[in-house]
Design a protein around this motif. Sequence first.
Motif, PDB file in Angstrom:
ATOM      1  N   LYS A  94       0.468  -1.167  -0.210  1.00 53.38           N
ATOM      2  CA  LYS A  94       0.143  -0.039   0.136  1.00 53.38           C
ATOM      3  C   LYS A  94       0.789   1.709  -0.036  1.00 53.38           C
ATOM      4  CE  LYS A  94      -3.958   2.075   2.793  1.00 53.38           C
ATOM      5  NZ  LYS A  94      -3.763   2.460   3.917  1.00 53.38           N
ATOM      6  N   ASN A  95       2.341   1.216   0.873  1.00 54.22           N
ATOM      7  CA  ASN A  95       2.454   2.875   1.232  1.00 54.22           C
ATOM      8  C   ASN A  95       3.918   3.232  -0.205  1.00 54.22           C
ATOM      9  OD1 ASN A  95       1.220   3.565   3.068  1.00 54.22           O
ATOM     10  ND2 ASN A  95       1.707   2.503   4.273  1.00 54.22           N
ATOM     11  N   VAL A  96       3.722   1.647  -0.601  1.00 54.82           N
ATOM     12  CA  VAL A  96       4.942   2.079  -1.428  1.00 54.82           C
ATOM     13  C   VAL A  96       5.124   2.891  -2.609  1.00 54.82           C
ATOM     14  CG1 VAL A  96       5.132  -0.158  -1.213  1.00 54.82           C
ATOM     15  CG2 VAL A  96       4.305   0.180  -2.793  1.00 54.82           C
ATOM     16  N   ASP A  97       6.468   4.063  -2.563  1.00 50.78           N
ATOM     17  CA  ASP A  97       6.476   4.550  -4.218  1.00 50.78           C
ATOM     18  C   ASP A  97       6.019   3.797  -5.388  1.00 50.78           C
ATOM     19  OD1 ASP A  97       7.248   6.686  -6.032  1.00 50.78           O
ATOM     20  OD2 ASP A  97       8.365   7.494  -4.175  1.00 50.78           O
ATOM     21  N   LYS A  98       4.907   3.624  -5.759  1.00 50.18           N
ATOM     22  CA  LYS A  98       4.344   2.697  -7.342  1.00 50.18           C
ATOM     23  C   LYS A  98       5.693   3.198  -8.421  1.00 50.18           C
ATOM     24  CE  LYS A  98      -0.188   1.594  -5.896  1.00 50.18           C
ATOM     25  NZ  LYS A  98      -1.111   2.880  -5.520  1.00 50.18           N
ATOM     26  N   ALA A 141      28.712   0.726 -14.592  1.00 46.47           N
ATOM     27  CA  ALA A 141      28.614  -0.223 -13.618  1.00 46.47           C
ATOM     28  C   ALA A 141      28.122   0.150 -12.479  1.00 46.47           C
ATOM     29  CB  ALA A 141      29.455  -1.375 -12.847  1.00 46.47           C
ATOM     30  N   SER A 142      28.757   1.819 -11.832  1.00 44.71           N
ATOM     31  CA  SER A 142      28.685   2.576 -10.479  1.00 44.71           C
ATOM     32  C   SER A 142      26.616   3.001 -10.457  1.00 44.71           C
ATOM     33  CB  SER A 142      29.297   3.563 -11.704  1.00 44.71           C
ATOM     34  OG  SER A 142      29.092   4.621 -11.842  1.00 44.71           O
ATOM     35  N   LEU A 143      26.262   2.687 -12.183  1.00 45.15           N
ATOM     36  CA  LEU A 143      25.490   2.942 -12.087  1.00 45.15           C
ATOM     37  C   LEU A 143      24.495   2.132 -11.438  1.00 45.15           C
ATOM     38  CD1 LEU A 143      24.130   5.058 -15.344  1.00 45.15           C
ATOM     39  CD2 LEU A 143      24.645   6.256 -13.125  1.00 45.15           C
ATOM     40  N   SER A 144      24.594   0.719 -10.630  1.00 42.25           N
ATOM     41  CA  SER A 144      23.564   0.253 -10.729  1.00 42.25           C
ATOM     42  C   SER A 144      23.416   0.044  -9.258  1.00 42.25           C
ATOM     43  CB  SER A 144      24.147  -1.714 -11.294  1.00 42.25           C
ATOM     44  OG  SER A 144      24.965  -1.776 -10.621  1.00 42.25           O
ATOM     45  N   THR A 145      24.098   0.795  -8.460  1.00 42.68           N
ATOM     46  CA  THR A 145      24.490   0.874  -7.124  1.00 42.68           C
ATOM     47  C   THR A 145      23.225   1.875  -6.994  1.00 42.68           C
ATOM     48  OG1 THR A 145      26.824   1.583  -6.824  1.00 42.68           O
ATOM     49  CG2 THR A 145      25.645   1.908  -5.435  1.00 42.68           C
ATOM     50  N   LEU A 146      22.776   3.154  -7.972  1.00 44.16           N
ATOM     51  CA  LEU A 146      21.789   4.404  -7.769  1.00 44.16           C
ATOM     52  C   LEU A 146      20.416   3.451  -7.753  1.00 44.16           C
ATOM     53  CD1 LEU A 146      21.640   6.866  -7.575  1.00 44.16           C
ATOM     54  CD2 LEU A 146      21.417   6.912  -9.566  1.00 44.16           C
ATOM     55  N   ILE A 147      20.211   1.883  -8.750  1.00 44.37           N
ATOM     56  CA  ILE A 147      18.731   1.323  -8.787  1.00 44.37           C
ATOM     57  C   ILE A 147      18.859   0.093  -7.847  1.00 44.37           C
ATOM     58  CG2 ILE A 147      17.839   0.042 -10.519  1.00 44.37           C
ATOM     59  CD1 ILE A 147      19.615   0.309 -12.547  1.00 44.37           C
ATOM     60  N   PHE A 148      19.949  -0.487  -6.853  1.00 46.82           N
ATOM     61  CA  PHE A 148      19.749  -1.722  -6.376  1.00 46.82           C
ATOM     62  C   PHE A 148      18.830   0.091  -5.183  1.00 46.82           C
ATOM     63  CE2 PHE A 148      22.558  -4.238  -7.562  1.00 46.82           C
ATOM     64  CZ  PHE A 148      21.400  -5.409  -7.702  1.00 46.82           C
ATOM     65  N   TRP A 149      19.337   1.311  -4.862  1.00 55.07           N
ATOM     66  CA  TRP A 149      19.422   2.113  -4.549  1.00 55.07           C
ATOM     67  C   TRP A 149      17.308   2.273  -3.724  1.00 55.07           C
ATOM     68  CZ3 TRP A 149      17.391   6.688  -3.926  1.00 55.07           C
ATOM     69  CH2 TRP A 149      17.284   7.393  -2.208  1.00 55.07           C
ATOM     70  N   ILE A 150      17.069   2.505  -5.160  1.00 57.49           N
ATOM     71  CA  ILE A 150      15.972   3.403  -5.670  1.00 57.49           C
ATOM     72  C   ILE A 150      14.879   1.683  -5.240  1.00 57.49           C
ATOM     73  CG2 ILE A 150      13.967   3.421  -7.438  1.00 57.49           C
ATOM     74  CD1 ILE A 150      16.590   4.718  -9.130  1.00 57.49           C
ATOM     75  N   GLY A 151      15.187   0.787  -5.795  1.00 58.16           N
ATOM     76  CA  GLY A 151      14.034  -0.501  -5.079  1.00 58.16           C
ATOM     77  C   GLY A 151      14.284  -0.582  -3.742  1.00 58.16           C
ATOM     78  N   GLY A 152      15.344  -0.519  -2.572  1.00 63.91           N
ATOM     79  CA  GLY A 152      15.198  -0.273  -1.711  1.00 63.91           C
ATOM     80  C   GLY A 152      14.400   0.626  -0.674  1.00 63.91           C
ATOM     81  N   TRP A 153      14.463   1.735  -1.426  1.00 65.12           N
ATOM     82  CA  TRP A 153      14.153   3.137  -0.900  1.00 65.12           C
ATOM     83  C   TRP A 153      12.663   3.380  -0.767  1.00 65.12           C
ATOM     84  CZ3 TRP A 153      11.113   7.683  -2.868  1.00 65.12           C
ATOM     85  CH2 TRP A 153      11.081   8.419  -1.357  1.00 65.12           C
ATOM     86  N   SER A 154      12.387   2.622  -2.309  1.00 62.89           N
ATOM     87  CA  SER A 154      10.814   2.793  -2.932  1.00 62.89           C
ATOM     88  C   SER A 154       9.317   2.231  -1.990  1.00 62.89           C
ATOM     89  CB  SER A 154      10.723   2.761  -4.416  1.00 62.89           C
ATOM     90  OG  SER A 154      10.925   1.523  -4.714  1.00 62.89           O
ATOM     91  N   SER A 155      10.288   0.856  -1.422  1.00 65.65           N
ATOM     92  CA  SER A 155       9.336  -0.154  -0.929  1.00 65.65           C
ATOM     93  C   SER A 155       8.729   0.223   1.188  1.00 65.65           C
ATOM     94  CB  SER A 155      10.433  -1.962  -0.245  1.00 65.65           C
ATOM     95  OG  SER A 155      10.898  -1.587  -1.983  1.00 65.65           O
ATOM     96  N   TYR A 156       9.742   1.548   1.026  1.00 66.76           N
ATOM     97  CA  TYR A 156       9.367   1.910   2.533  1.00 66.76           C
ATOM     98  C   TYR A 156       9.223   0.916   3.901  1.00 66.76           C
ATOM     99  CZ  TYR A 156       8.134   7.027   1.307  1.00 66.76           C
ATOM    100  OH  TYR A 156       7.906   7.794   0.737  1.00 66.76           O
ATOM    101  N   ASN A 157       9.952   0.080   3.680  1.00 62.63           N
ATOM    102  CA  ASN A 157      10.418  -1.082   4.578  1.00 62.63           C
ATOM    103  C   ASN A 157      11.679  -0.610   5.553  1.00 62.63           C
ATOM    104  OD1 ASN A 157      11.260  -3.894   5.788  1.00 62.63           O
ATOM    105  ND2 ASN A 157       9.811  -4.305   4.490  1.00 62.63           N
ATOM    106  N   LYS A 158      11.656  -0.594   7.235  1.00 69.53           N
ATOM    107  CA  LYS A 158      12.489  -0.699   7.570  1.00 69.53           C
ATOM    108  C   LYS A 158      13.849  -1.820   6.713  1.00 69.53           C
ATOM    109  CE  LYS A 158      11.354  -2.561  11.952  1.00 69.53           C
ATOM    110  NZ  LYS A 158       9.699  -2.629  12.482  1.00 69.53           N
ATOM    111  N   TYR A 159      14.074  -2.678   6.916  1.00 69.34           N
ATOM    112  CA  TYR A 159      14.532  -3.555   6.295  1.00 69.34           C
ATOM    113  C   TYR A 159      14.796  -3.414   5.250  1.00 69.34           C
ATOM    114  CZ  TYR A 159      12.698  -6.260   9.719  1.00 69.34           C
ATOM    115  OH  TYR A 159      12.504  -6.725  11.659  1.00 69.34           O
ATOM    116  N   SER A 160      14.007  -3.019   4.313  1.00 71.61           N
ATOM    117  CA  SER A 160      14.226  -2.412   2.602  1.00 71.61           C
ATOM    118  C   SER A 160      15.174  -1.670   2.570  1.00 71.61           C
ATOM    119  CB  SER A 160      13.385  -2.238   2.063  1.00 71.61           C
ATOM    120  OG  SER A 160      12.525  -3.032   1.165  1.00 71.61           O
ATOM    121  N   LEU A 161      14.891  -0.336   3.369  1.00 66.83           N
ATOM    122  CA  LEU A 161      15.924   0.560   3.574  1.00 66.83           C
ATOM    123  C   LEU A 161      17.778   1.030   4.220  1.00 66.83           C
ATOM    124  CD1 LEU A 161      15.935   3.462   3.199  1.00 66.83           C
ATOM    125  CD2 LEU A 161      15.301   4.030   5.497  1.00 66.83           C
TER     126      LEU A 161
END
Lengths: 350, 174
Positions: A94-98, A141-161
């Motif tokens: 429900k709360n994710v950054d869709k 290759a340095s860009l994939s850091t950003l994409i992993f982070w997007i996935g974790g951050w947008s989940s709005y979950n403390k473990y993801s963060l």
Amino acid sequence: MLETIFIDIANWIRNLLGSAGVPALWNDTVMMLVKLTAIIVFILINALWLVYMERKVAGYMQARIGPNRVGPKGLLQTTADIGKLISKEIIIPKNVDKILFLLAPVLIFVPPLTIFSVIPFGKNMMAIDLNIGLFFVFAIASLSTLIFWIGGWSSYNKYSLLGSMRVISQMVSYELPMMLALLGVIMIVGSLNLSEIILAQESAWFIISQPIAFLIFFIAAVAECNRVPFDLMEGESEIIAGPYTEYSGMGFAMFFLAEYANIMIASAMTTVLFLGGWLAPFGLTFIPSWLWFFVKMYVVIFVFMWLRWTYPRVRIDQLLGFGWKVLVPLSLANIFVTGIGMYIYRALGW
Amino acid sequence: METCIYNVIAFYMLAAVILGSAVMIVAVRNIVHSVLFLAACFISMAGIYLLLDAVYLAIIQVLIYAGAVCIMIIFGIMLIRRADMKESNLFNKQTKLAAGVVAMTLAVYGILAGKTAWTDVTSNVPVPADSLDKIGGLLLSQYVIPFEVAALLLTVALIGAIMLAREVKADGDN
């Protein structure tokens, strides 16, 4: 004939289009699309089968059989798994950054696919011959850091963060020794062109002349791929699955397959930089150069899996401490030693 | 750079993405979205460099700006995280001050645009295939002192980081 099979296919398509009266610009465009499609198919099929290989290797290491029911020797197991994952419902909490939540698993495949276009996988065989190929690989290759982070951050979950913060600190810390270690190789070759780096290993592979750089590069590559013993970002005993926690179905599968795509990139780069790329060892040139490349690449991939099923996970502070206190000083020392060594060789007149 | 219709189309598409994402950086309310638009803006600027045959600059742009600067901003965001991320990139009411700054900037642009002769600045000499060699040669001959000073500074910063990491460990042991 077998040696130049890929070049022959490319020339055949080019001639076919040329004889059909297609203008040169469109001909080049079609050729580029064909090459990119080939790369995508190659990476996806490999990622699929590497999951099977991983499970078989794990089974062997733990004295069990591994998947053996679906298809001959269990070869269709991962295909069936992907079929299951595709047919699963996409659950968006429900709360994710869709938008970002759905964008991250799509984007995660872009860096590995892009990088593979500059890797020479055989004599004169690569999709794009880039003069500064090595640089290109690390920039993308340095860009994939950003994409992993997007996935974790947008989940709005403390473990993801927590997981995505670990991804960033880990990947940034290990990028540094990785690049510093490669400076030794670049100093000897004097070029950033991947083909020239391979040709410079004609007499001796860089694993022999730059053993320290190889060790640092390989350790950092394992860390960059987030593999055991450095898989802190998805340490399931601590933070469930890190950035992937909220993903299910195909979203999870994309991250999972991207991990294997990243391993392929890391193994291919190790092969190109330290194991002589497509050069045949011991003068065994009757085996085509591209086959040598893939044999070496799969050996490195096997080492990756071997490490995973041998070592336990380290702690996050141990990981960062090891990167900054051991690998960075060691790679700086390697640069100095290489520089002094080059001067001594030059003074001796070699 | 040969000016064909495809280059022009690519230029306008990239320009649209750059301007659009640049506006979105200041327009969105969530600072994390701002950073991602910033990354999109930087990567499309690398595309402009590619159109100009400056491959080296394009790759540096991706490596430094999209790869390093954005990550650094993310570090900053995560260290000073707000409870409600939806209100992290706030607007304020200082319209008069902003109008003044914008008017001054536009005035400077206008004066500069008036002074520019607007002749064709593209040279007829083809871009060297190996631009990295030329840049490297210049850095180690004409600009060797700034280059070495920057290199020294970065090495000092690197060793400083290692020393900081070591010191924390010494405290932990006590």
